[in-house]
Design a protein around this motif. Structure first.
Motif, mmCIF file in Angstrom:
data_model
loop_
_atom_site.group_PDB
_atom_site.id
_atom_site.type_symbol
_atom_site.label_atom_id
_atom_site.label_comp_id
_atom_site.label_asym_id
_atom_site.label_seq_id
_atom_site.Cartn_x
_atom_site.Cartn_y
_atom_site.Cartn_z
ATOM 1 N N ARG A 61 -3.727 10.067 -6.314
ATOM 2 C CA ARG A 61 -2.783 9.097 -6.866
ATOM 3 C C ARG A 61 -2.538 7.919 -5.932
ATOM 4 N NH1 ARG A 61 2.032 12.906 -8.292
ATOM 5 N NH2 ARG A 61 3.012 11.188 -7.178
ATOM 6 N N MET A 62 -2.740 8.092 -4.666
ATOM 7 C CA MET A 62 -2.426 7.047 -3.692
ATOM 8 C C MET A 62 -3.197 5.745 -3.929
ATOM 9 S SD MET A 62 -0.155 6.966 -1.637
ATOM 10 C CE MET A 62 0.370 5.502 -0.824
ATOM 11 N N PRO A 63 -4.499 5.739 -4.190
ATOM 12 C CA PRO A 63 -5.194 4.471 -4.466
ATOM 13 C C PRO A 63 -4.611 3.740 -5.677
ATOM 14 C CG PRO A 63 -6.796 6.186 -4.025
ATOM 15 C CD PRO A 63 -5.456 6.848 -4.113
ATOM 16 N N VAL A 64 -4.150 4.490 -6.671
ATOM 17 C CA VAL A 64 -3.541 3.868 -7.845
ATOM 18 C C VAL A 64 -2.259 3.152 -7.433
ATOM 19 C CG1 VAL A 64 -2.470 4.343 -10.091
ATOM 20 C CG2 VAL A 64 -4.542 5.573 -9.406
ATOM 21 N N VAL A 65 -1.459 3.796 -6.601
ATOM 22 C CA VAL A 65 -0.216 3.184 -6.125
ATOM 23 C C VAL A 65 -0.522 1.946 -5.290
ATOM 24 C CG1 VAL A 65 1.797 3.550 -4.643
ATOM 25 C CG2 VAL A 65 1.064 5.361 -6.202
ATOM 26 N N GLU A 66 -1.523 2.028 -4.439
ATOM 27 C CA GLU A 66 -1.889 0.872 -3.619
ATOM 28 C C GLU A 66 -2.304 -0.313 -4.494
ATOM 29 O OE1 GLU A 66 -4.899 2.476 -1.094
ATOM 30 O OE2 GLU A 66 -3.454 3.235 0.368
ATOM 31 N N GLN A 68 -1.326 -0.895 -7.553
ATOM 32 C CA GLN A 68 -0.113 -1.389 -8.198
ATOM 33 C C GLN A 68 0.719 -2.241 -7.234
ATOM 34 O OE1 GLN A 68 1.724 2.196 -9.650
ATOM 35 N NE2 GLN A 68 0.535 2.208 -11.543
ATOM 36 N N VAL A 69 0.779 -1.850 -5.976
ATOM 37 C CA VAL A 69 1.514 -2.630 -4.977
ATOM 38 C C VAL A 69 0.853 -4.002 -4.805
ATOM 39 C CG1 VAL A 69 2.096 -2.780 -2.524
ATOM 40 C CG2 VAL A 69 2.492 -0.653 -3.766
ATOM 41 N N LYS A 70 -0.461 -4.044 -4.796
ATOM 42 C CA LYS A 70 -1.161 -5.332 -4.691
ATOM 43 C C LYS A 70 -0.813 -6.233 -5.866
ATOM 44 C CE LYS A 70 -5.238 -3.745 -2.182
ATOM 45 N NZ LYS A 70 -6.692 -3.509 -2.282
ATOM 46 N N ILE A 71 -0.799 -5.669 -7.057
ATOM 47 C CA ILE A 71 -0.474 -6.454 -8.258
ATOM 48 C C ILE A 71 0.963 -6.961 -8.179
ATOM 49 C CG2 ILE A 71 -0.114 -6.286 -10.757
ATOM 50 C CD1 ILE A 71 -2.505 -4.298 -10.785
ATOM 51 N N ILE A 72 1.874 -6.090 -7.759
ATOM 52 C CA ILE A 72 3.283 -6.479 -7.641
ATOM 53 C C ILE A 72 3.442 -7.591 -6.606
ATOM 54 C CG2 ILE A 72 5.557 -5.672 -6.868
ATOM 55 C CD1 ILE A 72 4.824 -2.946 -8.171
ATOM 56 N N ASN A 73 2.767 -7.455 -5.472
ATOM 57 C CA ASN A 73 2.839 -8.502 -4.445
ATOM 58 C C ASN A 73 2.295 -9.828 -4.966
ATOM 59 O OD1 ASN A 73 4.091 -7.046 -2.416
ATOM 60 N ND2 ASN A 73 2.156 -6.287 -1.592
#
Length: 85
Positions: A61-66, A68-73
């Motif tokens: 799941r961690m790559p998915v979260v990473e 998503q964080v890039k998209i949010i940033n």
């Protein structure tokens, strides 16, 4: 002479029987100890397996979260640019 042979045979028989009983008791204790140790090992192995599965799920799941964080940033940067105009 016959009495001595009979006594020797009786003594040998008693010695053999006592050795057999002693061996049976010792093997029973050893088997019991091995079974208890195996049960503990099985329990620990099950717990470790559960923890590894949990870790693997997190690692997947961690790559998915990473991402998503890039998209949010990226969205935050766009909003800041648009509001700064």
């Amino acid at each position: 002479m016959t009495e001595e042979i009979i006594m020797s045979l009786i003594s040998a028989g008693v010695a053999i029987i006592s050795c057999l009983i002693s061996s049976f008791i010792a093997s029973s204790k050893a088997i019991s100890y091995i079974e208890k140790t195996q049960a503990v090992t099985d329990t620990k192995l099950e717990e470790l397996t559960r923890e590894v599965r949990r870790h693997n799920n997190f690692a997947e799941r961690m790559p998915v979260v990473e991402e998503q964080v890039k998209i949010i940033n990226h969205r935050i940067n766009n909003l800041e640019k648009n509001n700064g105009r």
